[in-house]
Design a protein around this motif. Structure first.
Motif, short mmCIF file in Angstrom:
data_model
loop_
_atom_site.label_atom_id
_atom_site.label_comp_id
_atom_site.label_asym_id
_atom_site.label_seq_id
_atom_site.Cartn_x
_atom_site.Cartn_y
_atom_site.Cartn_z
N LEU A 26 0.84 -1.21 0.00
CA LEU A 26 0.00 0.00 0.00
C LEU A 26 0.87 1.26 0.00
O LEU A 26 0.58 2.23 -0.71
CB LEU A 26 -0.93 0.00 1.22
N GLY A 27 1.93 1.24 0.81
CA GLY A 27 2.83 2.38 0.85
C GLY A 27 3.47 2.63 -0.51
O GLY A 27 3.57 3.78 -0.97
N SER A 28 3.87 1.56 -1.17
CA SER A 28 4.48 1.68 -2.49
C SER A 28 3.48 2.18 -3.53
O SER A 28 3.81 2.97 -4.41
CB SER A 28 5.04 0.32 -2.92
N ALA A 29 2.23 1.72 -3.43
CA ALA A 29 1.19 2.12 -4.38
C ALA A 29 0.93 3.61 -4.32
O ALA A 29 0.65 4.25 -5.34
CB ALA A 29 -0.10 1.35 -4.09
N VAL A 30 1.02 4.18 -3.14
CA VAL A 30 0.82 5.62 -2.98
C VAL A 30 2.06 6.38 -3.43
O VAL A 30 1.96 7.41 -4.11
CB VAL A 30 0.48 5.96 -1.51
N PHE A 31 3.24 5.87 -3.08
CA PHE A 31 4.47 6.61 -3.36
C PHE A 31 4.75 6.76 -4.85
O PHE A 31 5.10 7.85 -5.31
CB PHE A 31 5.66 5.91 -2.68
N HIS A 32 4.65 5.67 -5.62
CA HIS A 32 5.17 5.70 -6.99
C HIS A 32 4.45 6.67 -7.94
O HIS A 32 5.13 7.44 -8.63
CB HIS A 32 5.19 4.28 -7.56
N PRO A 33 3.12 6.69 -8.03
CA PRO A 33 2.50 7.67 -8.94
C PRO A 33 2.76 9.11 -8.52
O PRO A 33 3.03 9.97 -9.36
CB PRO A 33 0.99 7.33 -8.85
N GLU A 34 2.69 9.39 -7.22
CA GLU A 34 2.92 10.75 -6.75
C GLU A 34 4.39 11.13 -6.86
O GLU A 34 4.73 12.27 -7.16
CB GLU A 34 2.42 10.90 -5.31
N GLY A 35 5.28 10.17 -6.62
CA GLY A 35 6.70 10.44 -6.79
C GLY A 35 7.04 10.74 -8.24
O GLY A 35 7.83 11.64 -8.54
N ARG B 297 5.00 12.07 -10.36
CA ARG B 297 4.46 13.40 -10.65
C ARG B 297 5.42 14.49 -10.14
O ARG B 297 5.60 15.53 -10.79
CB ARG B 297 3.08 13.58 -10.01
N VAL B 298 6.02 14.26 -8.98
CA VAL B 298 7.01 15.22 -8.46
C VAL B 298 8.16 15.35 -9.46
O VAL B 298 8.61 16.46 -9.77
CB VAL B 298 7.53 14.77 -7.08
N MET C 105 2.29 9.41 -24.73
CA MET C 105 1.14 8.83 -25.44
C MET C 105 -0.16 9.48 -24.99
O MET C 105 -1.06 9.72 -25.80
CB MET C 105 1.07 7.32 -25.17
N VAL C 106 -0.27 9.70 -23.67
CA VAL C 106 -1.51 10.24 -23.10
C VAL C 106 -1.16 11.48 -22.28
O VAL C 106 -1.07 11.42 -21.05
CB VAL C 106 -2.23 9.20 -22.23
N PRO C 107 -0.93 12.63 -22.93
CA PRO C 107 -0.52 13.83 -22.21
C PRO C 107 -1.55 14.26 -21.18
O PRO C 107 -2.76 14.13 -21.37
CB PRO C 107 -0.41 14.88 -23.33
N GLY C 108 -1.04 14.77 -20.05
CA GLY C 108 -1.93 15.24 -18.99
C GLY C 108 -2.35 14.15 -18.02
O GLY C 108 -3.02 14.44 -17.04
N LYS C 109 -1.95 12.90 -18.29
CA LYS C 109 -2.30 11.79 -17.40
C LYS C 109 -1.03 11.18 -16.82
O LYS C 109 -0.75 9.99 -16.97
CB LYS C 109 -3.10 10.73 -18.17
N VAL C 110 -0.26 12.02 -16.17
CA VAL C 110 1.04 11.61 -15.65
C VAL C 110 0.91 10.48 -14.64
O VAL C 110 1.60 9.46 -14.71
CB VAL C 110 1.77 12.81 -15.01
N GLY C 111 0.02 10.66 -13.67
CA GLY C 111 -0.15 9.66 -12.62
C GLY C 111 -0.71 8.35 -13.15
O GLY C 111 -0.28 7.27 -12.76
N THR C 112 -1.69 8.45 -14.05
CA THR C 112 -2.31 7.24 -14.60
C THR C 112 -1.29 6.40 -15.37
O THR C 112 -1.20 5.18 -15.17
CB THR C 112 -3.47 7.62 -15.54
N MET C 113 -0.51 7.05 -16.26
CA MET C 113 0.45 6.30 -17.06
C MET C 113 1.60 5.75 -16.21
O MET C 113 2.07 4.64 -16.44
CB MET C 113 0.99 7.18 -18.19
N SER C 114 2.02 6.54 -15.22
CA SER C 114 3.04 6.02 -14.30
C SER C 114 2.50 4.81 -13.55
O SER C 114 3.21 3.81 -13.37
CB SER C 114 3.44 7.11 -13.31
#
Length: 419
Positions: free
Chosen positions: A118-127, A129-130, A342-351
């Protein structure tokens, strides 16, 4: 208006190296926590009498939680960024490490790895994005700095085994409670900067919000939808190979080369360390030769080496596994940037899809290959694994970099795509 435009331009073009190095460091710390789990496999196999199938299920549980949750977190935070979720995620991992140090049986271990997942799931998309926000106009380099931190953390697994877990056993995991706490403190600082960037972007783009939302709601062309599916599958294949080597090659070395547990970790350390090097150099190579070329080459170039790896002696195997690690992970950060374009504006989703779902789904291979080892033996299984990179031939069907730019220009997304 002019002032706002200047702020926006500065936000987009200035590369914040201090932020990139800190988020890369916390990525290293986060992934070193995950590295503890496969590093403990030889310890757990002996102390708790676990089978290879049960060991595979531990990895499956960890990665399935992380991989399934990452795209969900990414999709949510694309709409509502959550800067302070970063330190909270590491606190979840901290409690998971605490449980792992004292776990007396398989169910308790699984509960602990769920918390770490769970910790990893939260960290990676937001990381990710940073890293995107701090990249300026150097997205490939920024993503490489961020990702090499994670791969370096994974490369620590053999050192963790040799220096901590072999002498201390399962209880050695207690040291990584401190690692998680330190990482969460770094992330408090990152979260403050992240929250400030969100406010800057909101103010600078307030009048453009409606236009941007309209663009983002456009239906993706069929070629892009198919390319996303293919990219996720290719990264999944790469993850299967990476997972098989990381989790089971130590056992292969012990059985075939007669080395100790600590000595067997040398092979894994070389594989993961050279993978981290490959991750870092992949970005500049993609800038010169194109992202598709690097993704294709990272899977096809090592094919002859992976096929002969099960038939060589320990010294040659050590050399080959280092070259394979460098090549096969050279597209790690490149695939993320390629997917984001490929999908601009969807940084978190694609990550979330690429780093989380595709890479994490390689954990399915841990269960499959673990069961296969129990069924047909270690050596035949490693021979089967050696042919996986051949599936990289499918990358020829990915659109070229220029084709992606052309499609995004047609959709009015040119501003999101790095030229």
């Amino acid at each position: 208006m002019a002032k706002q435009s200047a702020v926006k331009l500065q936000t987009q073009n200035k590369t914040m190296y201090s932020i990139l190095f800190i988020i890369g460091l916390t990525h290293l710390l986060n992934d070193s926590l995950q590295a503890v789990i496969p590093a403990m496999f030889p310890i757990l196999e002996r102390s708790l009498g676990l089978t290879f199938t049960q060991l595979g299920f531990i990895t499956f549980t960890l990665n399935m939680v992380a991989s399934v949750m990452q795209p969900v977190v990414g999709m949510y935070t694309d709409r509502r960024p959550m800067p302070y979720a970063l330190p909270l995620g590491l606190l979840s991992s901290m409690f998971g490490m605490l449980g792992l140090a004292f776990a007396p049986n398989l169910p308790t271990i699984l509960i602990s790895v769920v918390l770490i997942g769970l910790g990893s799931a939260v960290f990676h998309p937001e990381g990710s994005r940073v890293a995107y926000l701090a990249a300026g106009n150097k997205r490939g380099l920024a993503q490489s700095i961020y990702q090499v931190g994670g791969n370096s953390g994974q490369a620590l697994a053999p050192i963790i085994t040799a220096l901590v877990l072999v002498p201390m056993g399962q209880f050695g995991a207690i040291w990584f409670v401190l690692v998680a706490f330190i990482a969460s403190m770094f992330l408090v600082y990152i979260s403050r900067w992240y929250a400030g960037q969100i406010e800057v972007v909101k103010k600078a783009t307030k009048k453009e919000k409606k236009s941007t939302e309209t663009k983002q709601k456009q239906k993706l062309p069929k070629v892009i939808r198919n390319a996303v599916i293919l990219l996720v599958f290719v990264v999944f294949v790469r993850s299967l190979y990476h997972s098989a080597i990381s989790n089971y090659y130590a056992f292969y070395a012990i059985q075939n080369y007669g080395v100790s547990i600590a000595e067997s970790q040398t092979f894994i350390f070389v594989f993961l360390l050279t993978g981290a090097i490959g991750t870092f150099i992949g970005g500049p190579l993609a800038d010169r030769f194109g992202k598709k070329a690097v993704i294709m080459g990272s899977l096809l170039a090592p094919v002859p080496l992976t096929i002969i790896l099960p038939y060589v002696g320990p010294l040659v195997a050590l050399i080959l596994i280092g070259i394979i690690g460098t090549l096969i992970l050279s597209s790690f950060s490149v695939a993320v940037v390629y997917g984001q374009e490929m999908v601009p504006g969807k940084v978190g989703t694609m990550s979330g899809l690429i780093v989380g779902l595709a890479f994490g789904m390689g954990a399915v291979g841990s269960v499959f290959f673990g069961s296969l080892i129990d069924w047909i033996g270690l050596n035949p299984t490693m021979i089967i694994v050696s042919f996986l990179p051949l599936l990289g031939l499918l990358t020829v069907m990915l659109p070229s970099d220029e084709k992606l730019r052309e499609i995004n220009r047609e959709l009015g997304h040119a501003g999101y795509v790095s030229e």
